[in-house]
Design a protein around this motif. Structure first.
Motif, short mmCIF file in Angstrom:
data_model
loop_
_atom_site.label_atom_id
_atom_site.label_comp_id
_atom_site.label_asym_id
_atom_site.label_seq_id
_atom_site.Cartn_x
_atom_site.Cartn_y
_atom_site.Cartn_z
N LEU A 25 0.72 -1.31 0.24
CA LEU A 25 -0.02 0.01 0.02
C LEU A 25 0.82 1.09 0.03
N LYS A 26 1.16 1.78 -1.20
CA LYS A 26 2.03 2.67 -1.45
C LYS A 26 1.27 4.30 -1.62
N LEU A 27 0.14 3.97 -2.01
CA LEU A 27 -0.70 5.30 -2.00
C LEU A 27 -1.94 5.55 -1.20
N PHE A 28 -2.37 6.72 -1.25
CA PHE A 28 -3.61 7.08 -0.37
C PHE A 28 -4.50 7.89 -1.45
N CYS A 29 -5.79 7.15 -1.43
CA CYS A 29 -6.93 7.80 -2.18
C CYS A 29 -7.66 8.98 -1.17
N THR A 30 -7.44 10.09 -1.63
CA THR A 30 -8.24 11.18 -0.48
C THR A 30 -9.58 11.34 -0.79
N ASP A 31 -10.20 10.79 -1.94
CA ASP A 31 -11.66 10.60 -2.25
C ASP A 31 -12.41 9.57 -1.41
N ASP A 32 -11.65 8.47 -1.19
CA ASP A 32 -12.29 7.39 -0.51
C ASP A 32 -11.60 7.15 0.97
N TRP A 33 -10.66 8.17 1.21
CA TRP A 33 -9.86 7.95 2.54
C TRP A 33 -9.41 6.67 2.93
N LYS A 34 -8.53 6.13 1.91
CA LYS A 34 -8.18 4.96 2.30
C LYS A 34 -6.75 4.48 1.43
N ALA A 35 -5.95 3.55 2.06
CA ALA A 35 -4.73 3.40 1.52
C ALA A 35 -4.88 2.33 0.31
N ILE A 36 -4.26 2.67 -0.91
CA ILE A 36 -4.26 1.63 -2.11
C ILE A 36 -3.01 1.25 -2.53
N CYS A 37 -2.81 0.30 -3.50
CA CYS A 37 -1.55 -0.05 -4.11
C CYS A 37 -1.65 0.47 -5.51
N VAL A 38 -0.56 0.32 -6.18
CA VAL A 38 -0.49 0.95 -7.60
C VAL A 38 -1.33 0.40 -8.64
N VAL A 39 -1.82 -0.94 -8.16
CA VAL A 39 -2.82 -1.36 -9.18
C VAL A 39 -4.09 -1.18 -9.08
N CYS A 40 -4.53 -0.83 -7.90
CA CYS A 40 -5.74 -0.05 -7.46
C CYS A 40 -5.88 1.31 -8.10
N ASP A 41 -4.69 1.85 -8.07
CA ASP A 41 -4.67 3.22 -8.69
C ASP A 41 -5.07 3.36 -10.09
N ARG A 42 -4.56 2.13 -10.78
CA ARG A 42 -4.83 2.12 -12.16
C ARG A 42 -6.39 1.51 -12.59
N SER A 43 -7.06 1.08 -11.51
CA SER A 43 -8.23 0.33 -11.46
C SER A 43 -9.26 1.47 -11.85
N GLN A 44 -10.53 1.02 -12.27
CA GLN A 44 -11.76 1.74 -12.81
C GLN A 44 -12.11 2.61 -11.40
N ASP A 45 -12.13 1.79 -10.34
CA ASP A 45 -12.33 2.32 -8.99
C ASP A 45 -11.85 3.65 -8.75
N HIS A 46 -10.47 3.68 -8.80
CA HIS A 46 -9.65 5.13 -8.37
C HIS A 46 -9.20 5.71 -9.49
N ARG A 47 -9.47 5.44 -10.69
CA ARG A 47 -8.80 6.02 -11.95
C ARG A 47 -9.19 7.72 -11.78
N SER A 48 -10.10 8.06 -11.60
CA SER A 48 -10.68 9.67 -11.56
C SER A 48 -10.42 10.12 -10.20
N HIS A 49 -9.98 9.42 -9.10
CA HIS A 49 -9.79 9.99 -7.70
C HIS A 49 -8.47 10.68 -7.78
N SER A 50 -8.34 11.61 -6.66
CA SER A 50 -7.10 12.36 -6.27
C SER A 50 -6.20 11.27 -5.19
N VAL A 51 -5.12 11.16 -5.77
CA VAL A 51 -4.14 10.17 -4.95
C VAL A 51 -2.86 10.67 -4.74
N ILE A 52 -2.50 10.49 -3.46
CA ILE A 52 -1.09 10.96 -3.09
C ILE A 52 -0.33 10.05 -2.60
#
Length: 468
Positions: free
Chosen positions: A92-119
């Motif tokens: 878990l290297k990233l954090f989705c500020t829209d869903d307020w949860k830690a995600i991995c780089v695969v999640c970041d590329r997925s349909q669920d988080h593609r349009s979300h702000s990630v740091i």
């Protein structure tokens, strides 16, 4: 952790053991996995791991291995929750500020988080650590306030219990003293009554004895004269002079009647003392059961020339007029002030030290009264007060009632019984009653004070409210 996971995994399905069993060679497998591996065999059952054959199909449950497997699974799941994505098993290297949860780089590329702000998760950790710190400060402050208030309340409880114990002891002591006084009075009056009874009985018996002697002598003389009257003339006239002389010489003094009934001296004395004591107890009965009020002065009502102490317990007249707001609540021009407390029910008692002052007013008044312009202290105008003027004490009734006091009061007690409609005044040191007003109260009443005018510096002292 990897070694433990390997020990807890089946070599056939490469997953954690499910219902593990042990075969003759000592190796372990899932029951379902080894059953499928030996499906169709009737003899020579080979071990899938070491190829050693067994003549019989023996499967021994291995509960210890099953328990260990469950423990390893829980540890693995916990570690996975902390460091790996449950869905992709990536860090878990990233954090989705829209869903307020830690995600991995695969999640970041997925349909669920593609349009979300990630740091990056490190930035998110730093950002939220600062936010937590910002919230911690007011929370710590609030906790400190709560603990301080709790400590204060606990201290109040201790002080109250201590004060209550002292007051309880004082009440018990004073009432014990009163009981002793009443018992001694009872003993004295009963003893006097007994002595009086003995004296009167003795007097009555002496009177009866004296009357019996007189009666006997008189009866004897009557019999002698009656016999003379029956005798012949010669005998009747014989010694007539001596017989009549004896009658004339006899004296029958009337004995002093014994003092019985309502007229006895000691009885009247007892009745006087009894009714005095009863009157005192009746006048003080309400005061004994009253609530001792911790009265404090209200600076918002004080005339601008009055000086109040910081604790609100004393007031005196100053030499200059203070620059204070001219509100409807403030007395002007009368140099008066009210207590903060308002009463609409109950029994209340407080005491005011007047000392050697030459002028003062004390009592209660309606809270609704106007405090501007001149005022008249009378029940008709909403004031129930007594005052001192030119050495004279007066109750401020409609026609002004002068109080004939034996002792000059230095402390005045004020007792308000709202329901009974009574305002009573006492010499608190002497425990004597001064005056009682009777009225039907329907409004809020407040304590009323005036230190009076300072005539030539002789009335400079303060009125002081005694602490409860």
């Amino acid at each position: 952790m990897d070694t433990l996971r390997e020990e807890a995994s089946c070599s056939i399905c490469l997953d954690y053991f499910t219902d593990p069993v042990t075969i003759d060679c000592g190796h372990n497998f899932c029951r379902s996995c080894i059953t499928r591996a030996w499906e169709g065999l009737d003899t020579n059952f080979p071990c899938p791991k070491c190829r050693e054959a067994s003549q019989q199909r023996k499967l021994r449950p291995n509960r210890e291995l099953g328990n260990m497997t469950e423990t390893v699974k829980k540890l693995s799941e916990k570690k996975g929750e902390e460091t790996l994505c449950q869905k992709h098993e990536e860090k878990l290297k990233l954090f989705c500020t829209d869903d307020w949860k830690a995600i991995c780089v695969v999640c970041d590329r997925s349909q669920d988080h593609r349009s979300h702000s990630v740091i990056p998760i490190e930035e998110a950790v730093q950002e939220y650590k600062e936010k937590y710190e910002n919230h911690l400060e007011p929370m710590r402050k609030k906790l400190k306030e709560i603990q301080k208030f709790k400590s204060s309340e606990e201290k109040k409880a201790e002080e109250l219990m201590c004060e209550t114990a002292i007051k309880r002891g004082k009440i018990l002591s004073e009432f014990e003293e009163l009981h002793q006084f009443l018992n001694e009075e009872q003993r004295i009056h009963l003893s006097r009554l007994e002595e009086e009874e003995k004296e009167i009985i003795k007097k009555i018996r002496d009177n009866v004895s004296q009357l019996e002697e007189q009666s006997s002598s008189l009866q004897k003389l009557i019999s002698e004269i009656e016999e003379k009257c029956q005798q012949p003339a010669a005998e009747l006239l014989k010694d007539a002079k001596a017989t009549l002389s004896r009658w004339q010489a006899m004296k029958f003094p009337t004995p002093e009647a014994a003092p019985v009934g309502e007229g006895t001296c000691s009885h009247l004395s007892f009745l006087r003392q009894y009714f005095v004591l009863k009157d005192v107890l009746a006048k003080h009965r309400g005061k004994l059961s009253a609530e001792l009020v911790d009265v404090t002065l209200d600076p918002e009502t004080a005339h601008p020339e009055l000086i109040l102490s910081e604790d609100g317990k004393s007031v005196k007249l100053g030499s200059t007029r203070q620059n204070l707001p001219d509100t409807p609540q403030r007395f002007d021009p009368c140099v008066s002030v009210l207590g903060r407390e308002g009463f609409t029910s109950g029994r209340h008692y407080w005491e005011v030290e007047v000392g050697d002052k030459t002028e003062w007013d004390l009592g209660v008044c309606k809270d609704s009264l106007s405090r501007k312009g001149g005022i008249t202290l009378s029940p008709e105008d909403g004031y129930w007060a007594v005052w001192l003027r030119d050495g004279e004490y007066e109750a401020c009734t409609s026609s002004w009632s002068r109080l004939r006091l034996r002792v000059r009061p230095r402390v005045v007690g004020i007792f308000l019984d709202y329901r009974a409609g009574k305002v009573s005044f006492y010499n608190a040191d002497e425990k004597s009653h001064l005056f009682t007003f009777t009225h039907t109260f329907t409004e809020t009443l407040r304590p009323f004070f005036s230190p009076g005018l300072n005539k030539g510096g002789k009335n400079a002292g303060a009125l002081r409210i005694r602490p409860v």
